[in-house]
Design an enzyme around this catalytic site. Structure first.
Site, PDB file in Angstrom:
ATOM      1  N   THR A 103       0.836  -1.200   0.000  1.00  0.00           N
ATOM      2  CA  THR A 103       0.000   0.000   0.000  1.00  0.00           C
ATOM      3  C   THR A 103       0.869   1.247   0.000  1.00  0.00           C
ATOM      4  O   THR A 103       2.049   1.204   0.369  1.00  0.00           O
ATOM      5  CB  THR A 103      -0.866   0.067   1.271  1.00  0.00           C
ATOM      6  OG1 THR A 103      -0.012   0.005   2.400  1.00  0.00           O
ATOM      7  CG2 THR A 103      -1.882  -1.047   1.313  1.00  0.00           C
ATOM      8  N   LYS A 120       8.489   0.762   4.189  1.00  0.00           N
ATOM      9  CA  LYS A 120       9.565   0.996   5.155  1.00  0.00           C
ATOM     10  C   LYS A 120       9.059   1.424   6.526  1.00  0.00           C
ATOM     11  O   LYS A 120       9.615   1.038   7.552  1.00  0.00           O
ATOM     12  CB  LYS A 120      10.502   2.087   4.604  1.00  0.00           C
ATOM     13  CG  LYS A 120      11.288   1.626   3.421  1.00  0.00           C
ATOM     14  CD  LYS A 120      11.696   2.761   2.522  1.00  0.00           C
ATOM     15  CE  LYS A 120      10.672   2.980   1.453  1.00  0.00           C
ATOM     16  NZ  LYS A 120      11.140   3.620   0.250  1.00  0.00           N
ATOM     17  N   GLU A 158      12.767  -7.674   2.407  1.00  0.00           N
ATOM     18  CA  GLU A 158      13.961  -7.376   1.612  1.00  0.00           C
ATOM     19  C   GLU A 158      13.826  -6.082   0.798  1.00  0.00           C
ATOM     20  O   GLU A 158      14.789  -5.335   0.634  1.00  0.00           O
ATOM     21  CB  GLU A 158      14.250  -8.560   0.668  1.00  0.00           C
ATOM     22  CG  GLU A 158      15.537  -8.445  -0.120  1.00  0.00           C
ATOM     23  CD  GLU A 158      16.789  -8.395   0.763  1.00  0.00           C
ATOM     24  OE1 GLU A 158      16.882  -9.190   1.703  1.00  0.00           O
ATOM     25  OE2 GLU A 158      17.660  -7.541   0.487  1.00  0.00           O
ATOM     26  N   GLY A 211      15.741  -1.890  -2.864  1.00  0.00           N
ATOM     27  CA  GLY A 211      14.936  -2.619  -3.848  1.00  0.00           C
ATOM     28  C   GLY A 211      15.327  -4.076  -3.931  1.00  0.00           C
ATOM     29  O   GLY A 211      15.518  -4.744  -2.912  1.00  0.00           O
ATOM     30  N   ASP A 248      13.140   9.281   3.443  1.00  0.00           N
ATOM     31  CA  ASP A 248      13.230   7.903   2.957  1.00  0.00           C
ATOM     32  C   ASP A 248      14.582   7.286   3.340  1.00  0.00           C
ATOM     33  O   ASP A 248      14.640   6.166   3.859  1.00  0.00           O
ATOM     34  CB  ASP A 248      13.043   7.903   1.430  1.00  0.00           C
ATOM     35  CG  ASP A 248      13.236   6.531   0.835  1.00  0.00           C
ATOM     36  OD1 ASP A 248      12.293   5.729   0.900  1.00  0.00           O
ATOM     37  OD2 ASP A 248      14.334   6.251   0.306  1.00  0.00           O
ATOM     38  N   LYS A 280      15.470   4.241   6.084  1.00  0.00           N
ATOM     39  CA  LYS A 280      16.294   3.078   5.721  1.00  0.00           C
ATOM     40  C   LYS A 280      17.453   2.907   6.714  1.00  0.00           C
ATOM     41  O   LYS A 280      17.824   1.777   7.060  1.00  0.00           O
ATOM     42  CB  LYS A 280      16.809   3.220   4.291  1.00  0.00           C
ATOM     43  CG  LYS A 280      15.689   3.035   3.257  1.00  0.00           C
ATOM     44  CD  LYS A 280      16.134   3.449   1.875  1.00  0.00           C
ATOM     45  CE  LYS A 280      15.047   3.202   0.842  1.00  0.00           C
ATOM     46  NZ  LYS A 280      15.298   3.903  -0.428  1.00  0.00           N
ATOM     47  N   GLY A 318      12.665   1.358  -8.508  1.00  0.00           N
ATOM     48  CA  GLY A 318      12.202   0.955  -9.842  1.00  0.00           C
ATOM     49  C   GLY A 318      11.166  -0.142  -9.740  1.00  0.00           C
ATOM     50  O   GLY A 318      11.107  -0.858  -8.743  1.00  0.00           O
TER      51      GLY A 318
END
Ligand code: HSE
Length: 344
Positions: free
Chosen positions: A99, A128, A152, A157, A223, A227, A324
């Protein structure tokens, strides 16, 4: 042959990337791994929802979506199911949670993941927020239920970073993780160095499916910061929160700044790092100038590069796509294959 029924919650870049892989490589995956992945449900907020316990042809899903921008133009016995119905009533073995969720609250993804685990479904997510915030709780719930929580795709990605780090490098003693963690900003900085404007470079990154639904998350460094939190929690074993990450985005960088750096042989890169010392853990992400000979200086476009600084091996670096459609769809596939491996 094992068959896994998948419910896709969300059909944006990643869902379409996964469907593309299953359309084009499904037979090869079945031959090589003895696993067939069948999409039985696709649920979207604004583009319709469909459920067929027998499964859909991924090619048909993609064609319908491309032509009509809706998913419920595909013939299906059940149309309009909401997410709880999919989680509680479908026959899906795996809830693929994709989502568009808020990075900072992790919702609605966190709620869906909790509900799915309680229903004994495997969960694969690329979101995330919930993993940065709730990983210990969610992974404990998955372990208690004997199902897998695949994450993962939350960092880098489909480039295998978390699995390599967790399974192969933690014993080497990781003390620091650093690198380029956001594809969108790296793409923008690369294009600006080619003479493109910030605005059109961002537009290109959005068109290519790199950017978050709200690209502020990319350009202001949220973002990458999320991470870093995930890397700290999963690889360094140190609970970190977003508020602990020093963060600065790229919005204040002008084309003039980029040219000024180029004139003296330097490039701007948004570099993040998280480091564990005996006393504390520190983390930061911000744009910095690097000499052209620096290993990160030639990492261009949406490519990410992450270096693990370890005690036993020294530096180990992984370079690969960090964003991507198909690239992140591949991360979901790698978690699906891991579920299959664990079942054998
Ligand atoms: N928006 C993210 C990026 C996607 O540009 O890196 C992958 O997490």
């Amino acid at each position: 042959m094992r068959t896994y029924r998948l419910a896709l919650i969300g059909f944006g870049n990643v869902g379409q990337g996964l469907a593309t892989i299953l359309r084009d490589q499904g037979q090869m995956i079945a031959d090589k791994h003895g696993a067939e992945y069948r999409i039985v449900a696709v649920n979207t907020g604004r583009h319709g929802s469909i459920y067929n316990p027998e499964g859909f042809d991924p090619g048909m899903l993609l064609a319908a979506y491309e032509e009509t921008q809706r998913i419920d133009t595909v013939p299906a016995p059940n149309i309009g199911w909401d997410v709880p119905q999919v989680i509680y009533e479908s026959n899906a073995d795996v809830i693929v949670e994709l989502t568009s969720s808020d990075l900072l609250s992790g919702e609605p993804a966190a709620g869906y993941i909790r509900a799915a685990l309680r229903q004994d479904r495997h969960v694969v997510t690329t979101n995330k927020g919930p993993i940065a915030l709730f990983y210990p709780e969610l992974s404990a719930a998955a372990a208690e239920r004997g199902v897998m929580l695949g994450v993962e795709g939350t960092v880098m990605g489909g480039t295998p970073l978390l699995r390599v780090g967790r399974e192969l490098l933690t014993t080497a003693g990781i003390s620091r993780v650093q690198g380029i963690l956001n594809g969108t900003t790296n793409y923008i900085l690369t294009r600006m160095a080619d003479g493109e404007s910030y605005k059109s470079a961002l537009k290109e990154a959005q068109e290519k499916g790199y950017a978050e639904a709200n690209p502020i998350a990319d350009v202001d460094g949220y973002d990458a910061a999320v991470k870093l939190v995930i890397l700290s929690n999963l690889l360094l074993g140190v609970p970190l929160q977003m508020s602990n990450v020093e963060r600065e985005g790229i919005r204040d960088l002008s084309s003039k700044d980029i040219v000024r750096a180029q004139k003296v042989g330097e490039v701007w890169k948004m570099v993040g790092w998280v480091e564990r010392t005996p006393e504390m853990v520190r983390a930061s992400v911000k744009p910095i100038r690097l000499p052209a000979a620096h290993p990160l200086a030639s990492v261009n476009g949406a490519t990410n590069a992450v270096t693990f600084v370890t005690k036993l091996l020294g530096d180990v670096t992984i370079v690969g796509p960090g964003a991507g459609r198909v690239e992140t769809g591949y991360a979901v596939l790698s978690d699906l294959l891991e579920i299959n491996r664990r079942m054998i």
